[in-house]
Design an enzyme around this catalytic site. Structure first.
Site, PDB file in Angstrom:
ATOM      1  N   ASP A  66      30.096  50.634  41.584  1.00  0.00           N
ATOM      2  CA  ASP A  66      29.071  51.617  41.707  1.00  0.00           C
ATOM      3  C   ASP A  66      28.609  52.038  40.364  1.00  0.00           C
ATOM      4  OD1 ASP A  66      31.267  53.112  41.431  1.00  0.00           O
ATOM      5  OD2 ASP A  66      31.029  54.297  42.888  1.00  0.00           O
ATOM      6  N   SER A  67      29.563  51.553  39.566  1.00  0.00           N
ATOM      7  CA  SER A  67      28.974  51.702  37.936  1.00  0.00           C
ATOM      8  C   SER A  67      27.717  51.323  37.891  1.00  0.00           C
ATOM      9  CB  SER A  67      30.038  50.773  37.102  1.00  0.00           C
ATOM     10  OG  SER A  67      30.118  49.533  37.393  1.00  0.00           O
ATOM     11  N   ASP A 105      32.362  48.122  46.014  1.00  0.00           N
ATOM     12  CA  ASP A 105      32.433  49.605  45.882  1.00  0.00           C
ATOM     13  C   ASP A 105      31.806  50.133  47.204  1.00  0.00           C
ATOM     14  OD1 ASP A 105      34.452  50.122  44.087  1.00  0.00           O
ATOM     15  OD2 ASP A 105      32.807  50.569  42.733  1.00  0.00           O
ATOM     16  N   LYS A 134      36.045  48.198  47.805  1.00  0.00           N
ATOM     17  CA  LYS A 134      36.995  49.052  47.037  1.00  0.00           C
ATOM     18  C   LYS A 134      36.714  50.583  47.326  1.00  0.00           C
ATOM     19  CE  LYS A 134      36.497  49.313  42.394  1.00  0.00           C
ATOM     20  NZ  LYS A 134      36.319  50.918  42.457  1.00  0.00           N
ATOM     21  N   GLU A 136      37.814  54.647  46.351  1.00  0.00           N
ATOM     22  CA  GLU A 136      38.504  55.614  45.433  1.00  0.00           C
ATOM     23  C   GLU A 136      39.243  56.913  45.901  1.00  0.00           C
ATOM     24  OE1 GLU A 136      35.718  57.131  42.613  1.00  0.00           O
ATOM     25  OE2 GLU A 136      34.868  55.003  41.923  1.00  0.00           O
ATOM     26  N   GLU A 203      42.927  53.378  36.721  1.00  0.00           N
ATOM     27  CA  GLU A 203      41.868  53.389  35.639  1.00  0.00           C
ATOM     28  C   GLU A 203      42.368  54.689  34.764  1.00  0.00           C
ATOM     29  OE1 GLU A 203      37.883  53.635  36.858  1.00  0.00           O
ATOM     30  OE2 GLU A 203      37.138  54.321  34.917  1.00  0.00           O
TER      31      GLU A 203
HETATM   32  O1  KIV Z   1      32.375  50.403  39.526  1.00  0.00           O
HETATM   33  C1  KIV Z   1      32.876  50.177  39.005  1.00  0.00           C
HETATM   34  O2  KIV Z   1      32.687  49.180  38.129  1.00  0.00           O
HETATM   35  C2  KIV Z   1      34.533  50.216  38.948  1.00  0.00           C
HETATM   36  C3  KIV Z   1      35.397  49.714  38.051  1.00  0.00           C
HETATM   37  C4  KIV Z   1      35.126  50.432  36.581  1.00  0.00           C
HETATM   38  C5  KIV Z   1      36.955  49.542  38.463  1.00  0.00           C
HETATM   39  O3  KIV Z   1      34.978  50.908  39.703  1.00  0.00           O
END
Ligand code: KIV
Length: 288
Positions: A66-67, A105, A134, A136, A203
């Protein structure tokens, strides 16, 4: 006008025409890598052409992170990213994926309401082509992880600096620096392990803490700003290619420096993660 037809220049390969040049990465293979002490090299990918290039360069896993909210959409955090955005980018990456394992994510708010909501949204990402989701945080996420794993959805957890909680954490700061915070992070990692998470992103935390968690966690730990004693590394593609404007975080290396092409930079990343040359803790690591 640039010629963007796939046949005009490699390396984009249409999925129907893909001839795998390496064995597909599977969960079994990722576990075997941990057993064999082979570091796992992961990069983010948000579109088909970069996914094809990363795959061809030998990246083990592609993360549709989600970056993308920050590096693709230009937002100042990952919070505005929606399920619709994640499905769109996961579909784009899945079309070009060859052998790499695909992680997507769950965005902010897509698993926070209930286990049912999390299962529904995780299933949507799996239908879009993800092989693992993924999410968090620790503690409250353990029952969600358990429910997903019981339903056949592999899970990557994420502890330390969890960007979806940036406001609660008071900014993008190193986590787990004092003893109580480190103890809580280790306890969360144990709970996530018990709940069945197979992968765990660590992280922005002291190298020693990430090393301790990596010893205790039965699956595969992936570091970003967490030193070199994890079972693998991940970086945001745009950061390691120096595409992201502004000062780069200490844990990022500019792999374009000295590279002849993006493919060359990505191959160097894979090679240096595998050999342990990246990250160099004196340059990219943090102490307690
Ligand atoms: O969203 C993302 O790219 C991430 C990585 C930085 C681990 O969660």
């Amino acid at each position: 006008m640039s010629n963007h037809h796939p046949s005009a220049g490699a390396p984009y390969v249409h999925p129907g025409a893909t001839v795998p040049t390496r064995k597909p990465v599977t969960l079994h293979r990722l576990r075997a890598m941990r057993e064999a002490g082979e570091n796992v090299a992961i990069l983010t990918a948000y579109d088909a052409s970069s996914a094809a290039l990363l795959d061809a360069a030998g990246v083990d896993c592609l993360l549709v992170g989600d970056s993308l909210g920050m590096v693709v959409q230009g937002r100042d955090s990952t919070l505005p990213v929606t399920m619709e955005h994640m499905v769109y980018h996961t579909t784009c990456v899945a079309r070009a994926r060859g052998a790499a394992w695909l992680i997507a994510d769950l965005p902010f708010g897509s698993y926070h309401e209930s286990v049912e909501q999390a299962v529904r949204n995780a299933a949507t990402l799996m239908r879009a082509g993800a092989q693992m989701v993924k999410l968090e945080g620790g503690g409250w996420t353990a029952p969600i992880v358990r429910a997903l794993v019981e339903r056949g959805i592999p899970v990557c957890a994420h502890l330390g600096l969890t960007p979806q909680s940036v406001h609660a954490l008071g900014g993008y700061r190193i986590q787990g620096r004092d003893a109580p915070a480190a103890a809580q992070l280790r306890a969360h990692a144990r709970e996530l392990d018990d709940a069945g998470a197979t992968m765990l992103v660590l992280e922005l935390m002291p190298s020693n803490l990430a090393a301790d968690v990596s010893t205790e966690f039965s699956g595969i730990t992936i570091g970003i700003g967490a030193g070199r004693r994890t079972h693998g590394q991940v970086l945001v593609l745009n950061d390691m290619l120096a595409l992201t404007p502004g000062a780069k975080p200490r844990f990022v290396r500019n792999f374009m420096a000295g590279a002849s092409s993006i493919a060359d930079a990505v191959s160097t990343y894979v090679r240096d993660v595998k050999s342990g040359a990246f990250p160099d803790e004196s340059l990219h690591g943090y102490e307690a």
